[in-house]
Design a protein around this motif. Structure first.
Motif, PDB file in Angstrom:
ATOM      1  N   ARG B 239     -10.234  -0.894  -8.217  1.00  0.00           N
ATOM      2  CA  ARG B 239      -9.936  -1.247  -9.601  1.00  0.00           C
ATOM      3  C   ARG B 239     -11.187  -1.739 -10.295  1.00  0.00           C
ATOM      4  O   ARG B 239     -11.476  -1.380 -11.433  1.00  0.00           O
ATOM      5  N   GLU B 240     -11.922  -2.559  -9.557  1.00  0.00           N
ATOM      6  CA  GLU B 240     -13.152  -3.088 -10.173  1.00  0.00           C
ATOM      7  C   GLU B 240     -14.110  -1.968 -10.513  1.00  0.00           C
ATOM      8  O   GLU B 240     -14.711  -1.930 -11.585  1.00  0.00           O
ATOM      9  N   MET B 241     -14.252  -1.030  -9.585  1.00  0.00           N
ATOM     10  CA  MET B 241     -15.142   0.099  -9.847  1.00  0.00           C
ATOM     11  C   MET B 241     -14.690   0.884 -11.050  1.00  0.00           C
ATOM     12  O   MET B 241     -15.494   1.264 -11.918  1.00  0.00           O
ATOM     13  N   ALA B 242     -13.372   1.126 -11.094  1.00  0.00           N
ATOM     14  CA  ALA B 242     -12.850   1.865 -12.241  1.00  0.00           C
ATOM     15  C   ALA B 242     -13.125   1.121 -13.542  1.00  0.00           C
ATOM     16  O   ALA B 242     -13.526   1.713 -14.557  1.00  0.00           O
ATOM     17  N   GLU B 243     -12.910  -0.196 -13.469  1.00  0.00           N
ATOM     18  CA  GLU B 243     -13.154  -1.026 -14.643  1.00  0.00           C
ATOM     19  C   GLU B 243     -14.591  -0.913 -15.103  1.00  0.00           C
ATOM     20  O   GLU B 243     -14.885  -0.718 -16.284  1.00  0.00           O
ATOM     21  N   ALA B 244     -15.489  -1.018 -14.115  1.00  0.00           N
ATOM     22  CA  ALA B 244     -16.916  -0.973 -14.462  1.00  0.00           C
ATOM     23  C   ALA B 244     -17.253   0.340 -15.154  1.00  0.00           C
ATOM     24  O   ALA B 244     -17.952   0.379 -16.186  1.00  0.00           O
ATOM     25  N   PRO B 329       4.776   8.432 -11.885  1.00  0.00           N
ATOM     26  CA  PRO B 329       4.939   9.865 -12.125  1.00  0.00           C
ATOM     27  C   PRO B 329       3.682  10.632 -11.732  1.00  0.00           C
ATOM     28  O   PRO B 329       2.603  10.076 -11.611  1.00  0.00           O
ATOM     29  N   ASP B 330       3.842  11.919 -11.577  1.00  0.00           N
ATOM     30  CA  ASP B 330       2.806  12.706 -10.940  1.00  0.00           C
ATOM     31  C   ASP B 330       1.563  12.939 -11.757  1.00  0.00           C
ATOM     32  O   ASP B 330       0.538  13.333 -11.218  1.00  0.00           O
ATOM     33  N   GLU B 331       1.642  12.743 -13.096  1.00  0.00           N
ATOM     34  CA  GLU B 331       0.456  13.073 -13.890  1.00  0.00           C
ATOM     35  C   GLU B 331      -0.679  12.091 -13.655  1.00  0.00           C
ATOM     36  O   GLU B 331      -1.826  12.405 -13.934  1.00  0.00           O
ATOM     37  N   MET B 332      -0.364  10.885 -13.183  1.00  0.00           N
ATOM     38  CA  MET B 332      -1.419   9.882 -13.047  1.00  0.00           C
ATOM     39  C   MET B 332      -2.283  10.183 -11.845  1.00  0.00           C
ATOM     40  O   MET B 332      -2.019   9.745 -10.749  1.00  0.00           O
ATOM     41  N   LEU B 333      -3.323  10.937 -12.103  1.00  0.00           N
ATOM     42  CA  LEU B 333      -4.086  11.395 -10.954  1.00  0.00           C
ATOM     43  C   LEU B 333      -5.551  11.005 -11.002  1.00  0.00           C
ATOM     44  O   LEU B 333      -6.290  11.215 -10.072  1.00  0.00           O
ATOM     45  N   THR B 334      -6.012  10.480 -12.078  1.00  0.00           N
ATOM     46  CA  THR B 334      -7.455  10.202 -12.167  1.00  0.00           C
ATOM     47  C   THR B 334      -7.773   8.853 -11.512  1.00  0.00           C
ATOM     48  O   THR B 334      -6.917   7.996 -11.383  1.00  0.00           O
ATOM     49  N   PRO B 335      -9.003   8.703 -11.108  1.00  0.00           N
ATOM     50  CA  PRO B 335      -9.375   7.441 -10.476  1.00  0.00           C
ATOM     51  C   PRO B 335      -9.259   6.263 -11.429  1.00  0.00           C
ATOM     52  O   PRO B 335      -9.071   5.123 -11.007  1.00  0.00           O
ATOM     53  N   ASP B 336      -9.314   6.515 -12.735  1.00  0.00           N
ATOM     54  CA  ASP B 336      -9.230   5.397 -13.675  1.00  0.00           C
ATOM     55  C   ASP B 336      -7.870   4.749 -13.649  1.00  0.00           C
ATOM     56  O   ASP B 336      -7.723   3.590 -13.966  1.00  0.00           O
ATOM     57  N   GLN B 337      -6.862   5.539 -13.325  1.00  0.00           N
ATOM     58  CA  GLN B 337      -5.525   5.012 -13.558  1.00  0.00           C
ATOM     59  C   GLN B 337      -4.845   4.496 -12.294  1.00  0.00           C
ATOM     60  O   GLN B 337      -4.171   3.495 -12.329  1.00  0.00           O
ATOM     61  N   ASN B 338      -5.022   5.233 -11.171  1.00  0.00           N
ATOM     62  CA  ASN B 338      -4.273   4.766 -10.018  1.00  0.00           C
ATOM     63  C   ASN B 338      -5.102   4.929  -8.754  1.00  0.00           C
ATOM     64  O   ASN B 338      -5.070   5.976  -8.130  1.00  0.00           O
ATOM     65  N   PRO B 339      -5.837   3.934  -8.411  1.00  0.00           N
ATOM     66  CA  PRO B 339      -6.823   4.077  -7.330  1.00  0.00           C
ATOM     67  C   PRO B 339      -6.222   4.383  -5.971  1.00  0.00           C
ATOM     68  O   PRO B 339      -6.736   5.190  -5.221  1.00  0.00           O
ATOM     69  N   GLU B 340      -5.095   3.783  -5.642  1.00  0.00           N
ATOM     70  CA  GLU B 340      -4.555   4.004  -4.292  1.00  0.00           C
ATOM     71  C   GLU B 340      -4.055   5.419  -4.121  1.00  0.00           C
ATOM     72  O   GLU B 340      -4.254   6.048  -3.093  1.00  0.00           O
ATOM     73  N   ARG B 341      -3.400   5.902  -5.149  1.00  0.00           N
ATOM     74  CA  ARG B 341      -2.896   7.266  -5.085  1.00  0.00           C
ATOM     75  C   ARG B 341      -4.044   8.245  -4.937  1.00  0.00           C
ATOM     76  O   ARG B 341      -4.014   9.178  -4.160  1.00  0.00           O
ATOM     77  N   TYR B 342      -5.088   7.963  -5.711  1.00  0.00           N
ATOM     78  CA  TYR B 342      -6.263   8.839  -5.646  1.00  0.00           C
ATOM     79  C   TYR B 342      -6.819   8.866  -4.233  1.00  0.00           C
ATOM     80  O   TYR B 342      -7.182   9.905  -3.697  1.00  0.00           O
ATOM     81  N   LEU B 343      -6.874   7.688  -3.627  1.00  0.00           N
ATOM     82  CA  LEU B 343      -7.410   7.582  -2.268  1.00  0.00           C
ATOM     83  C   LEU B 343      -6.590   8.424  -1.304  1.00  0.00           C
ATOM     84  O   LEU B 343      -7.107   9.177  -0.482  1.00  0.00           O
ATOM     85  N   GLU B 344      -5.288   8.308  -1.451  1.00  0.00           N
ATOM     86  CA  GLU B 344      -4.440   9.075  -0.533  1.00  0.00           C
ATOM     87  C   GLU B 344      -4.625  10.566  -0.732  1.00  0.00           C
ATOM     88  O   GLU B 344      -4.676  11.339   0.228  1.00  0.00           O
TER      89      GLU B 344
END
Lengths: 123, 618
Positions: B239-244, B329-344
């Motif tokens: 989250r911090e990285m995304a924030e930065a 929902p499935d559209e949230m795919l970018t690293p800015d929005q949902n970091p854990e999902r992105y990681l998975e």
């Protein structure tokens, strides 16, 4: 030479008093090794066909093929095998063994066949 | 110091390590049961003479196989006469010596049958009036060696991961300890097939040394809490990285907007003619361009600023609930929005790609090298190399291409695609011109590096991990049972080949049938036949299997007329009786009359040597 090796008398001395012709004279090292004839060649060279057939010799005392009915056993388990797989040419006993046979990789199939001297030899 | 050394004697691994044994292995002087490597024979004899330190100046008795080829005999005679200066030599058959020895003790009578089952061969020799009848002798090329080899192959096929433990010496020990001969193969095997209790009793189990892997206890409360904290920290970092990143982007956009604003201002205050000169310094071509760029920048800024407001709200619930990912929902795919999902997602993609690349690599290397598992003792190199599917496919292509179709028209080459065949056939296996692996591998590398950056628990799985391609993927820890070798049916399946050589593809009669053949060949009268079957001697190392006598008796009874007396006895010492018999023979007074001297050999020549036979009753 290490002391244990010398003690164990594994390595033979080169010159022996009781021998008339020493090993190094007869089989000089470094030269092309004498190619000894294998059994098949020895038998061929014997020319047994020139001698009367009722004299016993190495070849004619061999047993003939068996006259008992051939007993087939399963190649994998050793049970009696009434069935034969045409693709892999293995004998098998029941459906579970068949499943195993069909899942074997090819080199295992060839090795099982080689046990029976039935493997396909591609040279 | 590099010199070739010949080592004679028992296999002693401790001492052999002083020598480089890689160039040649243990060699035997025998091919089958006939001596053919006379140099090695000489070395073996030398060892014996050295051990006893004797000078041989007395007659020597040599045992040989039945109907030994004359060449072998003459070379041995030469060896003894020339190199050792022995005065006279006699040749005798080992089975005959064993029989005579036992006859002395009354174990068998002067008319009988000797069944000698050795290492490489099995002989059946009838005796009439104390002398062997070689015309009726019978030999099958099956012996203890074949039994051990069969057992070794069967166990290696059944337990491929324990192949290193199944050495020849060990398997021979197993055979001597556990193998037996079933009185009737079919009924015995049926016991095992049905899973009878008797079959279980007969099954032996060999437990290999094994250390259990330390069992992981169920994670305790602290473990769970620790893991949860770790996960949260991970999420926090992301989250911090995304924030930065977002922050930087907003800054950039703001700067851009400021610049554009300034530019527009200047443009407004300047005359029409000067506009191109000012604009020439920037990337924009006209005032409208600048205005549209400004509009775009403000829009992006609004979007970027708008997002942090939403995602901050989302992040708070995600830090407390573990499973909200499912609800997102499935559209949230970018690293800015949902970091854990992105990681998975990244992890899953990495897994898939690495599998694909590994598979392709495996196919490539299997096409190039020979199969690591292939059987070393049987078959030539050619057979081992061609046995996996890609190589076989190539073979198939080659044969179909080379096959001369004869009658039909050969339409190969009319279509351009036909020539692609040669590409497939090529052994180089497309190292140069195949583009397909590269994008996958590049993608894989990119994802791995990304994962390495953001995920502290990610370990880069290099290609070295595919070395265990031969083993099945282990989904569970190894147990004690994985290290057990079970000897069930093999216990009696292997010695069965002595009675049924067809099981290993040797088209000859088994021991019981050989007895019948031998008696038939001897053309003895009925009374003599009965005397023969009444005195059957079992000798040779391979007759030590339990159950051999009973099985032989049953087999011989089947083929002889009803009611014939059958008596089968084992020699007093099946392994050494041949030597004992020979030594007793050589100690007899009349022995020197049976030998031939060097003069005899050179005067009378090979033909005489061919017909030379010992007389056993002296």
């Amino acid at each position: 030479m290490e002391p244990e090796v010398v003690e164990a008398e594994l390595v033979l001395p080169t010159h022996m008093k009781f021998k008339k012709i020493q090993m190094y004279e007869k089989y000089p090292k470094g030269q092309a090794r004498v190619r000894w004839k294998h059994l098949k060649q020895i038998i061929q060279a014997e020319n047994y066909q020139n001698y009367p057939p009722n004299e016993p010799n190495y070849v004619n005392i061999e047993s003939p093929p068996s006259t008992h009915p051939c007993k087939r056993i399963c190649d994998i388990t050793g049970y009696e095998a009434p069935y034969f797989d045409p693709r892999t040419k293995l004998h098998y006993a029941n459906a579970e063994v068949f499943k195993v046979i069909r899942s074997l990789p090819n080199d295992y199939v060839q090795r099982y066949l080689a046990l029976r001297n039935a493997a396909v030899v591609l040279r | 110091m590099r010199e070739t050394v010949t080592v004679v004697g028992d296999h002693n691994p401790a001492l052999l390590k002083y020598f480089d044994c890689t160039r040649s292995g243990p060699r035997s002087a025998f091919d089958g049961n006939v001596v053919y490597q006379f140099e090695i024979m000489e070395y073996a004899q030398l060892e014996i003479s050295v051990m006893f330190g004797i000078l041989i100046n007395h007659p020597v008795l040599i045992t040989e196989c039945a109907c030994n080829p004359v060449q072998s005999r003459s070379k041995i005679a030469e060896l003894l006469f020339e190199s050792y200066g022995v005065p006279s030599v006699a040749f005798g058959v080992d089975a005959a010596f064993s029989y005579k020895y036992n006859q002395q003790f009354g174990i068998c009578s002067k008319d009988g049958l000797a069944i000698c089952s050795g290492f490489n061969t099995s002989h059946v020799i009838p005796f009439l009036n104390g002398e062997p009848v070689y015309e009726a002798c019978c030999r099958t090329n099956v012996g203890g060696y074949h039994v051990t080899d069969y057992l070794k192959q069967l166990l290696s096929l059944k337990y491929p991961h324990h192949m290193s433990k199944l050495t020849w010496e060990k398997v021979e020990d197993l055979k001597m300890e556990h193998c037996y001969i079933a009185p009737d193969y079919a009924s015995e095997v049926r016991l095992f097939q049905k899973g009878d209790k008797k079959a279980e009793e007969k099954t032996r189990c060999w437990q290999l040394p094994w250390t259990p892997t330390p069992v992981e206890e169920a994670p305790s409360e602290e473990e769970i809490a620790r893991k949860a904290a770790l996960k949260e920290k991970q999420g926090q970092r992301l989250r911090e990285m995304a924030e930065a990143k977002r922050f930087n982007r907003i800054n950039d956009l703001e700067n851009e907007i400021r610049d554009l604003d300034m530019l527009l201002q200047r443009l407004r205050h300047v005359a029409e003619n000067d506009i191109p000169s000012i604009l020439g310094k920037t990337v924009y071509t006209s005032k409208q361009d600048v205005e549209s760029a400004l509009v775009k920048a403000t829009q992006s800024l609004r979007k970027a600023k708008g997002e942090p407001v939403e995602s901050v709200e989302k992040m708070d619930p995600s830090s407390t609930e573990k499973y909200n990912l499912i609800n997102v929902p499935d559209e949230m795919l970018t690293p800015d929005q949902n970091p854990e999902r992105y990681l998975e997602e990244l992890r899953a993609k990495h897994r898939d790609l690495s599998e694909k690349v590994e598979q392709r690599k495996k196919l490539k290397t299997n096409g190039g090298h020979s199969n690591g598992n292939h059987n070393g003792s049987g078959g030539g190199v050619g057979r081992g190399e061609r046995l996996n599917s890609s190589q076989r496919e190539r073979m198939r292509l080659l044969t179909t291409a080379a096959f001369d179709r004869g009658k039909g028209e050969d339409t190969f080459g009319t279509k351009d695609e036909d020539w692609q065949l040669y590409k497939l056939m090529s052994r180089d296996n497309d190292d140069d011109d195949d583009d397909k692996p590269d994008p996958d591998e590049a993608e894989l590398a990119r994802i791995s590096s990304r994962l390495q950056e953001i995920d502290p628990t990610f370990i880069f799985k290099s290609e070295a991990g595919s070395s265990s391609a031969a083993e099945a993927p282990r989904f569970r820890p190894l147990t004690k049972e994985d290290f057990q070798i079970i000897l069930g049916v093999e216990r009696f399946r292997c010695p069965e080949i002595l009675f049924n050589p067809n099981l290993i593809g040797i088209e000859q009669a088994g021991l019981d049938e050989m007895a019948g053949i031998s008696i038939r060949r001897s053309e003895a009268s009925k009374g003599v036949e009965e005397r023969i079957t009444n005195s059957i001697l079992l000798t040779g190392g391979s007759c030590l299997f339990p159950g051999m006598s009973e099985r032989l008796e049953a087999g011989i009874r089947m083929i002889r007329p009803c009611g014939t007396p059958i008596k089968i006895v084992k020699a007093s010492d099946p392994i050494l009786d041949a030597w004992r018999g020979a030594s007793a023979y050589a100690a007899a007074m009349q022995f020197p009359h049976q030998t031939f001297s060097r003069m005899d050999y050179y005067e009378k020549g090979e033909d005489w040597l061919r017909s030379y036979q010992l007389r056993y009753t002296i």
